[in-house]
Design a protein around this motif. Structure first.
Motif, PDB file in Angstrom:
ATOM      1  N   LEU A  76       0.982  -1.185   0.118  1.00 26.70           N
ATOM      2  CA  LEU A  76      -0.130  -0.018  -0.050  1.00 26.70           C
ATOM      3  C   LEU A  76       1.183   1.216   0.046  1.00 26.70           C
ATOM      4  O   LEU A  76       0.402   2.207  -0.801  1.00 26.70           O
ATOM      5  CB  LEU A  76      -0.791   0.119   1.341  1.00 26.70           C
ATOM      6  N   SER A  77       1.994   1.274   0.701  1.00 24.60           N
ATOM      7  CA  SER A  77       2.894   2.590   0.511  1.00 24.60           C
ATOM      8  C   SER A  77       3.598   2.763  -0.584  1.00 24.60           C
ATOM      9  O   SER A  77       3.602   3.959  -1.119  1.00 24.60           O
ATOM     10  CB  SER A  77       3.943   2.454   1.961  1.00 24.60           C
ATOM     11  N   ALA A  78       3.845   1.653  -1.182  1.00 23.87           N
ATOM     12  CA  ALA A  78       4.436   1.781  -2.436  1.00 23.87           C
ATOM     13  C   ALA A  78       3.385   2.206  -3.641  1.00 23.87           C
ATOM     14  O   ALA A  78       3.528   3.094  -4.358  1.00 23.87           O
ATOM     15  CB  ALA A  78       5.061   0.371  -2.948  1.00 23.87           C
ATOM     16  N   MET A  79       2.168   1.805  -3.417  1.00 23.29           N
ATOM     17  CA  MET A  79       1.175   2.446  -4.108  1.00 23.29           C
ATOM     18  C   MET A  79       0.725   3.901  -3.875  1.00 23.29           C
ATOM     19  O   MET A  79       0.564   4.781  -5.133  1.00 23.29           O
ATOM     20  CB  MET A  79      -0.185   1.611  -4.111  1.00 23.29           C
ATOM     21  N   GLU A  80       0.895   4.137  -2.786  1.00 27.65           N
ATOM     22  CA  GLU A  80       0.693   5.656  -2.210  1.00 27.65           C
ATOM     23  C   GLU A  80       1.865   6.559  -2.949  1.00 27.65           C
ATOM     24  O   GLU A  80       1.615   7.400  -3.579  1.00 27.65           O
ATOM     25  CB  GLU A  80       0.741   5.799  -0.633  1.00 27.65           C
ATOM     26  N   LEU A  81       3.061   5.979  -2.974  1.00 30.92           N
ATOM     27  CA  LEU A  81       4.285   6.900  -3.596  1.00 30.92           C
ATOM     28  C   LEU A  81       3.956   7.005  -5.279  1.00 30.92           C
ATOM     29  O   LEU A  81       4.196   7.959  -5.583  1.00 30.92           O
ATOM     30  CB  LEU A  81       5.481   6.198  -3.161  1.00 30.92           C
ATOM     31  N   ALA A  82       3.356   6.059  -5.574  1.00 35.94           N
ATOM     32  CA  ALA A  82       3.206   6.273  -7.082  1.00 35.94           C
ATOM     33  C   ALA A  82       2.133   7.159  -7.348  1.00 35.94           C
ATOM     34  O   ALA A  82       2.159   7.834  -8.203  1.00 35.94           O
ATOM     35  CB  ALA A  82       2.790   4.715  -7.722  1.00 35.94           C
ATOM     36  N   GLN A  83       0.961   7.143  -6.569  1.00 29.87           N
ATOM     37  CA  GLN A  83      -0.107   8.136  -6.623  1.00 29.87           C
ATOM     38  C   GLN A  83       0.479   9.437  -6.467  1.00 29.87           C
ATOM     39  O   GLN A  83       0.087  10.486  -7.199  1.00 29.87           O
ATOM     40  CB  GLN A  83      -1.202   7.502  -5.841  1.00 29.87           C
ATOM     41  N   ILE A 116       0.379 -10.322  -3.059  1.00 30.93           N
ATOM     42  CA  ILE A 116      -0.125 -10.132  -1.725  1.00 30.93           C
ATOM     43  C   ILE A 116      -1.372  -9.095  -2.022  1.00 30.93           C
ATOM     44  O   ILE A 116      -2.486  -9.417  -1.010  1.00 30.93           O
ATOM     45  CB  ILE A 116       1.083  -9.015  -1.162  1.00 30.93           C
ATOM     46  N   PHE A 117      -1.426  -8.452  -2.859  1.00 28.01           N
ATOM     47  CA  PHE A 117      -2.625  -7.528  -2.961  1.00 28.01           C
ATOM     48  C   PHE A 117      -4.091  -8.380  -3.247  1.00 28.01           C
ATOM     49  O   PHE A 117      -4.967  -8.051  -2.555  1.00 28.01           O
ATOM     50  CB  PHE A 117      -2.612  -6.629  -4.388  1.00 28.01           C
ATOM     51  N   GLU A 118      -3.672  -9.472  -3.907  1.00 25.92           N
ATOM     52  CA  GLU A 118      -4.933 -10.229  -4.255  1.00 25.92           C
ATOM     53  C   GLU A 118      -5.075 -11.299  -2.992  1.00 25.92           C
ATOM     54  O   GLU A 118      -6.227 -11.323  -2.593  1.00 25.92           O
ATOM     55  CB  GLU A 118      -4.661 -11.267  -5.420  1.00 25.92           C
ATOM     56  N   ASN A 119      -4.183 -12.003  -2.290  1.00 24.00           N
ATOM     57  CA  ASN A 119      -4.340 -12.880  -1.611  1.00 24.00           C
ATOM     58  C   ASN A 119      -4.968 -12.427  -0.100  1.00 24.00           C
ATOM     59  O   ASN A 119      -5.544 -12.864   0.733  1.00 24.00           O
ATOM     60  CB  ASN A 119      -3.043 -13.830  -1.256  1.00 24.00           C
ATOM     61  N   PHE A 120      -4.253 -10.990   0.090  1.00 23.98           N
ATOM     62  CA  PHE A 120      -4.660 -10.259   1.609  1.00 23.98           C
ATOM     63  C   PHE A 120      -5.724  -9.413   1.039  1.00 23.98           C
ATOM     64  O   PHE A 120      -6.166  -8.541   2.104  1.00 23.98           O
ATOM     65  CB  PHE A 120      -3.567  -9.558   1.847  1.00 23.98           C
ATOM     66  N   ASN A 121      -6.508  -9.709   0.017  1.00 30.18           N
ATOM     67  CA  ASN A 121      -7.471  -8.727  -0.177  1.00 30.18           C
ATOM     68  C   ASN A 121      -7.586  -7.172  -0.056  1.00 30.18           C
ATOM     69  O   ASN A 121      -8.343  -6.667   0.966  1.00 30.18           O
ATOM     70  CB  ASN A 121      -8.907  -9.402   0.378  1.00 30.18           C
ATOM     71  N   LEU A 122      -6.391  -6.673  -0.415  1.00 31.23           N
ATOM     72  CA  LEU A 122      -6.155  -5.220  -0.144  1.00 31.23           C
ATOM     73  C   LEU A 122      -7.114  -4.353  -0.679  1.00 31.23           C
ATOM     74  O   LEU A 122      -7.022  -3.037  -0.467  1.00 31.23           O
ATOM     75  CB  LEU A 122      -4.725  -4.738  -0.396  1.00 31.23           C
ATOM     76  N   LEU A 123      -8.227  -4.718  -1.539  1.00 36.12           N
ATOM     77  CA  LEU A 123      -9.016  -3.861  -2.008  1.00 36.12           C
ATOM     78  C   LEU A 123      -9.819  -3.094  -0.649  1.00 36.12           C
ATOM     79  O   LEU A 123     -10.568  -2.128  -0.995  1.00 36.12           O
ATOM     80  CB  LEU A 123     -10.124  -4.523  -2.964  1.00 36.12           C
ATOM     81  N   LYS A 124     -10.047  -3.971   0.230  1.00 38.87           N
ATOM     82  CA  LYS A 124     -10.625  -3.391   1.351  1.00 38.87           C
ATOM     83  C   LYS A 124      -9.971  -2.368   2.217  1.00 38.87           C
ATOM     84  O   LYS A 124     -10.285  -1.570   3.259  1.00 38.87           O
ATOM     85  CB  LYS A 124     -11.072  -4.555   2.498  1.00 38.87           C
ATOM     86  N   GLU A 125      -8.550  -2.075   1.700  1.00 40.59           N
ATOM     87  CA  GLU A 125      -7.799  -1.186   2.275  1.00 40.59           C
ATOM     88  C   GLU A 125      -7.251   0.118   1.560  1.00 40.59           C
ATOM     89  O   GLU A 125      -6.172   0.047   1.221  1.00 40.59           O
ATOM     90  CB  GLU A 125      -6.319  -1.847   2.803  1.00 40.59           C
ATOM     91  N   GLN A 126      -8.269   0.604   1.097  1.00 42.39           N
ATOM     92  CA  GLN A 126      -8.129   1.650   0.203  1.00 42.39           C
ATOM     93  C   GLN A 126      -7.264   3.066   0.575  1.00 42.39           C
ATOM     94  O   GLN A 126      -6.912   3.727   0.021  1.00 42.39           O
ATOM     95  CB  GLN A 126      -9.375   2.103  -0.693  1.00 42.39           C
ATOM     96  N   HIS A 127      -7.524   3.193   1.898  1.00 41.22           N
ATOM     97  CA  HIS A 127      -7.015   4.456   2.789  1.00 41.22           C
ATOM     98  C   HIS A 127      -5.280   3.954   3.169  1.00 41.22           C
ATOM     99  O   HIS A 127      -5.368   3.162   4.041  1.00 41.22           O
ATOM    100  CB  HIS A 127      -7.811   5.071   3.913  1.00 41.22           C
ATOM    101  N   ILE A 128      -4.577   4.698   2.995  1.00 39.08           N
ATOM    102  CA  ILE A 128      -3.070   4.554   3.375  1.00 39.08           C
ATOM    103  C   ILE A 128      -2.713   5.935   3.986  1.00 39.08           C
ATOM    104  O   ILE A 128      -2.628   7.135   3.068  1.00 39.08           O
ATOM    105  CB  ILE A 128      -2.260   3.778   2.511  1.00 39.08           C
TER     106      ILE A 128
END
Length: 347
Positions: A80-87, A103-115
């Protein structure tokens, strides 16, 4: 602008590469330091298409290593931090590579949109799985005939058939018209659903599928402790190593067994970067993961959307679209080692 989010294959390798990339504090850091270290935008690059179009991109190292997989919170935070840096760098489309996608798929990070204070915009990110699936299918279709394998009569085992890439490969090869699909995965319910969706294919455990298969497509990690006698495999047997990390060579390579590094493409000219040296490509100036190439292709085509997203959403139409773009802009699927093919021809 496109982005690529990647990582090293081990802490030892990461520390050695950090020094080469100009991060001595990371090279000297221990495992605990790496667990808390923030992602880094380590390199920018300009990429020129065969068409003459030029785009700009950036490589972000998530500072994740596979040794962190057992730490859920650490793995989650790294991605999530790497995605935040890209954005925050206003990158229009970024591909998740290696374990970051898993990790994104298996940990279902779609539920973690806020970082922290950022709301991630999902349309800025892609897993790259559509291009990866298309590349793997190309590797099957182009390399099997070189070994004298007639796909119209061949049995093709897909190991990891129910995953995002595996199910897409199954749908493509079914349309291509292979002799028989052998479906291998851990969860029987999903296998039965896939079989129903395909209208065919035979469900088998791994140890029964491998001896029957003329072609094996691996899009799953090797089970720990797996012991398969290479002598039990058909000769010739084509194996597409589409898992991560790629280690089928050491497990199966031998007389009559031919392993291709699956999901890797080669660009038509050198790329002026260092990033793929971290991934230990044979030709790091031109070779890269197909998932990363998807971000480049989407930037070339002006398609700024989460092109590959979620489980089992890949369509044949999307594979055709990204495959056409791949060829047009100068990518080619990695094939069999010419030296080994030469040995085969000499027999």
């Amino acid at each position: 602008m496109f982005g690529l989010i990647g990582h090293s294959t081990s802490l030892e390798e990461a520390r050695s590469k950090a020094l080469a990339l100009g991060y001595p504090e990371y090279a000297e850091g221990d495992f605990e330091m790496w667990c808390v270290a923030p992602p880094q935008l380590v390199e920018t690059v300009h990429v020129t298409s065969r068409t003459g179009q030029v785009i700009e991109g950036a490589y972000i190292d998530s500072v994740f290593v596979p040794e962190m997989l057992s730490r859920f919170k650490t793995a989650r935070r790294k991605v999530l931090s790497a995605m935040e840096l890209a954005q925050k760098n206003d990158i229009a489309i970024t591909a998740l590579g290696g374990f970051t996608s898993i990790i994104f798929e298996n940990f279902n990070l779609l539920k973690e949109q806020h970082i922290r204070g950022t709301t991630l915009e999902w349309e800025r990110f892609t897993t790259g799985n559509t291009h990866t699936a298309w590349v793997i299918c190309q590797q099957v279709e182009r390399n099997a005939p070189l070994l004298g394998i007639d796909l119209a009569k061949a049995k093709v085992a897909v190991v990891g058939a129910t995953g995002d890439i595996g199910s897409a490969v199954c749908r493509w090869l079914q349309r291509t018209g292979v002799g028989e699909l052998l479906l291998v995965a851990r969860q029987q319910q999903r296998l039965q659903e896939l079989q129903s969706d395909l209208g065919g294919g035979r469900i088998l455990p791994l140890e029964e599928a491998l001896p029957e298969a003329d072609v094996v497509v691996w899009v799953a990690s090797l089970p720990q402790g797996l012991a398969i006698d290479p002598a039990s495999l058909k000769k010739p047997c084509l194996m597409i190593d589409g898992g991560y990390p790629k280690n089928l060579d050491s497990k199966f390579a031998g007389e009559g067994v031919y392993v291709v590094k699956g999901g890797i493409v080669e660009f038509w000219q050198d790329l002026g970067w260092q990033m793929m040296e971290v991934a230990e490509m044979e030709n790091p100036r031109r070779q890269l993961f197909a998932c990363f190439a998807e971000a480049m292709l989407l930037e070339f085509e002006g398609i700024h959307t989460n092109f590959s997203w979620g489980r089992n959403n890949i369509t044949l139409e999307a594979m055709e679209l990204i495959g056409g773009a791949s060829l047009r802009h100068g990518f080619q699927a990695l094939g069999l080692d010419p030296a080994r093919l030469g040995q085969l021809a000499a027999v």
